[in-house]
Scaffold this motif. Structure first.
Motif, PDB file in Angstrom:
ATOM      1  N   ASP A 137       0.863  -1.185   0.000  1.00  0.00           N
ATOM      2  CA  ASP A 137       0.000   0.000   0.000  1.00  0.00           C
ATOM      3  C   ASP A 137       0.895   1.229   0.000  1.00  0.00           C
ATOM      4  O   ASP A 137       1.424   1.635   1.039  1.00  0.00           O
ATOM      5  N   LEU A 138       1.086   1.813  -1.172  1.00  0.00           N
ATOM      6  CA  LEU A 138       1.986   2.943  -1.337  1.00  0.00           C
ATOM      7  C   LEU A 138       1.214   4.225  -1.641  1.00  0.00           C
ATOM      8  O   LEU A 138       0.010   4.188  -1.901  1.00  0.00           O
ATOM      9  N   ALA A 139       1.917   5.328  -1.633  1.00  0.00           N
ATOM     10  CA  ALA A 139       1.254   6.630  -1.758  1.00  0.00           C
ATOM     11  C   ALA A 139       0.639   6.853  -3.129  1.00  0.00           C
ATOM     12  O   ALA A 139      -0.466   7.375  -3.252  1.00  0.00           O
ATOM     13  N   ASP A 140       1.373   6.451  -4.176  1.00  0.00           N
ATOM     14  CA  ASP A 140       0.883   6.733  -5.530  1.00  0.00           C
ATOM     15  C   ASP A 140       1.658   5.888  -6.534  1.00  0.00           C
ATOM     16  O   ASP A 140       2.513   5.068  -6.163  1.00  0.00           O
ATOM     17  N   SER A 141       1.371   6.092  -7.805  1.00  0.00           N
ATOM     18  CA  SER A 141       1.990   5.295  -8.862  1.00  0.00           C
ATOM     19  C   SER A 141       3.493   5.553  -8.979  1.00  0.00           C
ATOM     20  O   SER A 141       4.247   4.664  -9.397  1.00  0.00           O
ATOM     21  N   ILE A 142       3.937   6.726  -8.597  1.00  0.00           N
ATOM     22  CA  ILE A 142       5.373   7.022  -8.635  1.00  0.00           C
ATOM     23  C   ILE A 142       6.115   6.136  -7.631  1.00  0.00           C
ATOM     24  O   ILE A 142       7.156   5.540  -7.937  1.00  0.00           O
ATOM     25  N   GLU A 143       5.558   6.058  -6.419  1.00  0.00           N
ATOM     26  CA  GLU A 143       6.167   5.211  -5.392  1.00  0.00           C
ATOM     27  C   GLU A 143       6.095   3.735  -5.808  1.00  0.00           C
ATOM     28  O   GLU A 143       7.007   2.956  -5.525  1.00  0.00           O
ATOM     29  N   PHE A 144       5.004   3.361  -6.474  1.00  0.00           N
ATOM     30  CA  PHE A 144       4.879   1.978  -6.920  1.00  0.00           C
ATOM     31  C   PHE A 144       5.953   1.633  -7.948  1.00  0.00           C
ATOM     32  O   PHE A 144       6.533   0.540  -7.906  1.00  0.00           O
ATOM     33  N   LYS A 154       8.865   2.865  -8.099  1.00  0.00           N
ATOM     34  CA  LYS A 154      10.118   2.713  -7.365  1.00  0.00           C
ATOM     35  C   LYS A 154      10.197   1.333  -6.708  1.00  0.00           C
ATOM     36  O   LYS A 154      11.274   0.747  -6.603  1.00  0.00           O
ATOM     37  N   TRP A 155       9.063   0.839  -6.251  1.00  0.00           N
ATOM     38  CA  TRP A 155       9.018  -0.457  -5.566  1.00  0.00           C
ATOM     39  C   TRP A 155       9.067  -1.624  -6.552  1.00  0.00           C
ATOM     40  O   TRP A 155       9.572  -2.708  -6.215  1.00  0.00           O
ATOM     41  N   LEU A 156       8.563  -1.440  -7.763  1.00  0.00           N
ATOM     42  CA  LEU A 156       8.321  -2.519  -8.718  1.00  0.00           C
ATOM     43  C   LEU A 156       9.513  -3.458  -8.940  1.00  0.00           C
ATOM     44  O   LEU A 156       9.309  -4.679  -9.065  1.00  0.00           O
ATOM     45  N   PRO A 157      10.754  -2.997  -8.973  1.00  0.00           N
ATOM     46  CA  PRO A 157      11.873  -3.927  -9.186  1.00  0.00           C
ATOM     47  C   PRO A 157      11.975  -5.026  -8.130  1.00  0.00           C
ATOM     48  O   PRO A 157      12.621  -6.062  -8.373  1.00  0.00           O
ATOM     49  N   GLN A 158      11.334  -4.833  -6.963  1.00  0.00           N
ATOM     50  CA  GLN A 158      11.415  -5.846  -5.909  1.00  0.00           C
ATOM     51  C   GLN A 158      10.689  -7.148  -6.258  1.00  0.00           C
ATOM     52  O   GLN A 158      10.871  -8.171  -5.581  1.00  0.00           O
ATOM     53  N   VAL A 159       9.856  -7.127  -7.316  1.00  0.00           N
ATOM     54  CA  VAL A 159       9.138  -8.358  -7.673  1.00  0.00           C
ATOM     55  C   VAL A 159      10.014  -9.320  -8.473  1.00  0.00           C
ATOM     56  O   VAL A 159       9.624 -10.468  -8.690  1.00  0.00           O
TER      57      VAL A 159
END
Length: 520
Positions: free
Chosen positions: A144-151, A153-158
């Motif tokens: 649960d992140l703030a917005d699509s920009i933060e998502f 940034k997180w996406l490489p973790q998958v």
């Protein structure tokens, strides 16, 4: 004066005849008296020699589910055609387009840490195959992140992970279980928690910048090796199984009980390691088709009565009640008609439609391809909502529907017709099943609405839609009903007028998708 007297006499005669159960059309009086031997033959045959159970076994247990574009759909059509021919009824496949060819293979999903457990899971339809490869990876949850920009940034973790993309349900008990046993305050709290969690999860997904359709593709493009979802159907042990959106990595639905365990382990910081293996075959572009059977009319062969049921299904179960039961009802009705009414006045057709599940495509294609049948259609009877006995019959928004449907229904045994609630003139089909394809062009399509039998929770599009859910006593009633209604519609001296009720919003015709699941 003579004209006025004639008009008065005619009006009084209409009223008198309506009380006598007769019909008045175009200044002529028609009495439709059914042939007792036909009605008795249909009823006795179904009571003593019904073929519904062997048909159900052969179709559901033998052929199995009938996803459009699969070899099983071809096998099912060939099976039905052979059955019709054995009854002396001509039948054929009628191609109307092409579809993405795909065949389901085996699925294995196991948790190998923190302990060993085989999980209940089903790869979604059209999920990419893995060949003989098996992946081993940890799980990760959409945060649960703030917005699509933060998502982003997180996406490489998958990368290298199996991603859980569905919310954690607060309970695995259906609502009727809570209603029977729960305290009032407990029920209210559970429902409030569920609403809050559902709303919060929807917002979580929205903040990724993707939708339920595009998110799995974004995850696989970022390096995820598998996607796990859970589409709980609000009943014990039952999930809905639809289609995958991934192009390269498998998408698997895992049952609520196992999904909840995976989610909690991941959420509490001990992500489990899974072993995932799924197989499927891409078959390229394959023909798609309806299966049509016909008993040719004698006096009015260019006027038509139709029986209707979609033949295709989703393939998490075996498509028993959606819409195998509708299919078998119409097959059995045709068998009864051929045996006891082999020379109908009007031609009797049955349409077993393909790709209903993707948008009524088979019936829409038939309507587009057969204007001569649409123009001269006396009536179409469609059944597509489970195994239950028919309890609702609507006039679909035609002004004269009550007149002729009531007349035809009068020949049906009291034990069947007295359970049916009629609604005249009713409203046209809006797109939920194939009779709507006909209503959209002003051809009289009617739905034989069945008793629920927990259809929407337990069998509609689910992994539990199998032979054992069929209620054969109800199905026998429905076959008798469909056969007698088709017989009466064929024999009726009058042609249905099909005048639409004014002030009702009628559906617009929709073009059939004739190239499905394929690149343009």
């Amino acid at each position: 004066m003579k004209t006025e007297l004639t008009h008065r006499f005619t009006s009084r005669l209409k009223i008198a005849m309506s009380f006598a159960g007769l019909m008045f059309t175009s200044s002529l009086v028609f009495a439709q008296t059914p042939n007792k031997s036909v009605i008795d033959g249909i009823m006795n045959e179904e009571a003593t020699n019904s073929q519904l159970q062997p048909l159900a076994h052969e179709l559901f247990d033998g052929v199995g589910p009938r996803l459009v574009g699969t070899p099983q759909m071809v096998k099912a059509a060939d099976w039905a055609i052979d059955k019709y021919k054995s009854w002396g009824i001509p039948a054929h496949k009628e191609n109307w387009g092409v579809w993405r060819g795909w065949e389901r293979g085996i699925s294995h999903i196991d948790m190998i840490s923190p302990r060993i457990k085989s999980l209940e899971g089903t790869q979604l339809a059209w999920s990419p195959g893995m060949g003989k490869k098996t992946i081993t990876a940890e799980t990760i949850i959409i945060p649960d992140l703030a917005d699509s920009i933060e998502f982003q940034k997180w996406l490489p973790q998958v990368k290298g992970k199996i991603v859980l993309i569905s919310m954690l349900q607060p309970t695995g008990r259906p609502d009727d279980n809570w209603t029977e046993f729960g305290l009032k305050e407990s029920i209210e709290k559970m429902k409030a928690d569920r609403v809050a969690q559902t709303t919060a999860w929807a917002k979580r997904i929205k903040k990724t910048g993707y939708t339920g359709r595009t998110l799995p593709v974004a995850l696989e493009n970022a390096g995820a090796v598998g996607i796990i979802s859970n589409y709980w159907s609000a009943g014990f042990g039952v999930d809905k199984i639809f289609s995958a959106y991934t192009k390269k990595v498998p998408t698997v639905d895992v049952a609520l009980e196992d999904y909840g365990m995976l989610y909690r382990l991941t959420e509490f910081g001990t992500p489990p390691t899974l072993s995932l293996h799924t197989e499927s075959k891409e078959l390229g572009e394959v023909p798609t088709f309806n299966t049509i059977a016909e008993i040719k009319g004698t006096e009015k062969p260019d006027e038509y009565v139709m029986l209707s049921a979609h033949f295709d299904s989703w393939d998490g179960g075996t498509g028993a009640t959606d819409n195998g039961t509708g299919t078998l009802t119409m097959m059995e009705a045709m068998r009864l008609l051929k045996k006891f009414y082999p020379h109908p006045k009007r031609t009797i057709l049955v349409g077993h439609w393909a790709s209903e599940e993707e948008g009524l495509n088979g019936s829409r294609a038939f309507v587009e391809d057969h204007p001569e049948i649409v123009k001269n259609l006396q009536a179409l009877f469609n059944q597509d909502n489970g195994t239950g006995r028919v309890v609702n019959l609507s006039g679909s928004g035609y002004t004269d529907a009550g007149e002729f449907l009531s007349r035809w229904l009068s020949a049906v045994p009291d034990t069947i017709k007295n359970r049916i609630k009629t609604n005249f003139p009713g409203s046209p089909g809006g797109g939920g099943s194939d009779f709507a394809s006909f209503d959209a062009v002003g051809a009289p399509g009617f739905s034989l609405g069945s008793l629920n039998w927990a259809y929407f929770s337990y069998t509609w599009h689910t992994n539990r839609d199998t032979y054992d859910k069929v209620v054969f006593d109800d199905l026998r009633n429905n076959a008798v009903l469909a056969a007698i209604m088709a017989y009466m519609a064929s024999e009726d001296p009058a042609k249905t007028k099909n005048i639409k009720v004014q002030g009702v919003k009628w559906p617009e015709p929709v073009k059939a998708i004739r190239r499905g699941g394929l690149d343009k």
